[in-house]
Design a protein around this motif. Structure first.
Motif, PDB file in Angstrom:
ATOM      1  N   PHE A  79       6.322  -7.131  17.646  1.00  0.00           N
ATOM      2  CA  PHE A  79       7.259  -8.115  17.101  1.00  0.00           C
ATOM      3  C   PHE A  79       7.372  -9.264  18.106  1.00  0.00           C
ATOM      4  O   PHE A  79       7.979  -9.109  19.174  1.00  0.00           O
ATOM      5  N   GLU A  81       9.063 -12.008  18.456  1.00  0.00           N
ATOM      6  CA  GLU A  81      10.358 -12.563  18.870  1.00  0.00           C
ATOM      7  C   GLU A  81      10.961 -11.820  20.060  1.00  0.00           C
ATOM      8  O   GLU A  81      11.704 -12.398  20.848  1.00  0.00           O
ATOM      9  N   CYS A  94      15.262  -5.123  13.999  1.00  0.00           N
ATOM     10  CA  CYS A  94      15.887  -5.663  12.785  1.00  0.00           C
ATOM     11  C   CYS A  94      17.393  -5.385  12.759  1.00  0.00           C
ATOM     12  O   CYS A  94      17.914  -4.591  13.540  1.00  0.00           O
ATOM     13  N   GLN A  98      18.030  -2.523   7.837  1.00  0.00           N
ATOM     14  CA  GLN A  98      16.696  -3.083   7.614  1.00  0.00           C
ATOM     15  C   GLN A  98      15.648  -2.224   8.312  1.00  0.00           C
ATOM     16  O   GLN A  98      15.972  -1.372   9.139  1.00  0.00           O
ATOM     17  N   LEU A 100      11.327  -2.470   9.854  1.00  0.00           N
ATOM     18  CA  LEU A 100      10.217  -3.339  10.233  1.00  0.00           C
ATOM     19  C   LEU A 100       8.945  -2.884   9.522  1.00  0.00           C
ATOM     20  O   LEU A 100       8.548  -1.721   9.638  1.00  0.00           O
ATOM     21  N   ARG A 106      -0.825  -9.507   6.193  1.00  0.00           N
ATOM     22  CA  ARG A 106      -0.140 -10.194   7.296  1.00  0.00           C
ATOM     23  C   ARG A 106      -0.582  -9.670   8.662  1.00  0.00           C
ATOM     24  O   ARG A 106      -1.130  -8.580   8.782  1.00  0.00           O
ATOM     25  N   GLU A 110       7.614  -8.010   9.512  1.00  0.00           N
ATOM     26  CA  GLU A 110       8.885  -8.637   9.168  1.00  0.00           C
ATOM     27  C   GLU A 110       9.934  -7.580   8.845  1.00  0.00           C
ATOM     28  O   GLU A 110       9.612  -6.433   8.544  1.00  0.00           O
ATOM     29  N   CYS A 111      11.174  -8.006   8.931  1.00  0.00           N
ATOM     30  CA  CYS A 111      12.295  -7.117   8.630  1.00  0.00           C
ATOM     31  C   CYS A 111      12.625  -7.215   7.143  1.00  0.00           C
ATOM     32  O   CYS A 111      12.774  -8.317   6.617  1.00  0.00           O
ATOM     33  N   ILE A 112      12.715  -6.067   6.492  1.00  0.00           N
ATOM     34  CA  ILE A 112      13.104  -6.040   5.079  1.00  0.00           C
ATOM     35  C   ILE A 112      14.233  -5.026   4.901  1.00  0.00           C
ATOM     36  O   ILE A 112      14.475  -4.189   5.773  1.00  0.00           O
TER      37      ILE A 112
END
Length: 204
Positions: A79, A81, A94, A98, A100, A106, A110-112
């Protein structure tokens, strides 16, 4: 007569061009093979003293001691960030509720929203199951007697029924530590999907 000579010259130049291209391609292939040869027999290591959590120490492509690099263990995702690696389908960096994930097309995860709203749980047919749970009634996997549990397939990064990993010893220190089973050290490959090197475009 002139046209025949001109045609002959053009054909000769075309043949020379093909031979030259073939030789150049052959040289490039040799260079790639040499790089691969440098990796032969060099396996990733579990080294918590040198690498952060959820990371293994991977060999570089040079035969030197200092070309090793820390990167994500199998079934974990880099990740950017936070510059860290986290288990796939877990909360990780996340927000609460949520998880990851890394979609097939991709490179960056991303966090969902986690439908179960609880870290370490995954929904299958409207029922939430806990990753790694070996209790028969709470394990959706077949072959429970062979220790198959719900987890993340380290090869394709999809939720699947996975066999519990065998712990392996590290080869980096005098007092060997065991790699946690979720590190899947025996399946680790440099530049795998979800890795830092791949996300940073450092894989050829």
């Amino acid at each position: 007569m002139i046209n025949t000579r001109l045609l002959l010259i053009v054909v000769i130049f075309a043949l020379i061009g093909k031979v030259a291209r073939a030789q150049i391609a052959f040289v490039e292939d040799q260079d790639i093979d040499k790089k691969k040869a440098n990796l032969a027999g060099r396996k990733p290591l579990y080294s918590p003293a040198r690498c952060p959590k959820h990371q293994l120490l991977y060999p570089g492509d040079q035969q030197k001691q200092n070309d090793w690099v820390c990167d994500c263990a199998p079934a974990t995702l880099y990740f950017p960030e936070t510059d860290g690696c986290y288990p796939a389908y877990r909360q990780g960096p996340c927000e609460p509720g949520q998880m990851l994930v890394l979609y097939k097309e991709r490179i960056i995860p991303e966090c969902i929203r986690n439908p179960c709203a609880k870290d370490g749980h995954f929904m299958i047919r409207e029922t939430c199951y806990e990753f790694g749970n070996t209790k028969n009634e709470e394990n959706p996997c077949p072959y429970k007697e062979a220790t198959y549990v719900l987890g993340v397939n380290p090869t394709n990064l999809m939720v699947d029924c996975v066999k519990l990993s065998v712990q392996l010893e590290t080869r980096i220190s005098d007092t060997p530590e065991q790699a946690p089973p979720e590190y899947y050290i025996e399946l680790a490959e440099k530049c795998a999907r979800g890795s830092r090197l791949l996300a940073q475009g450092k894989c050829s």
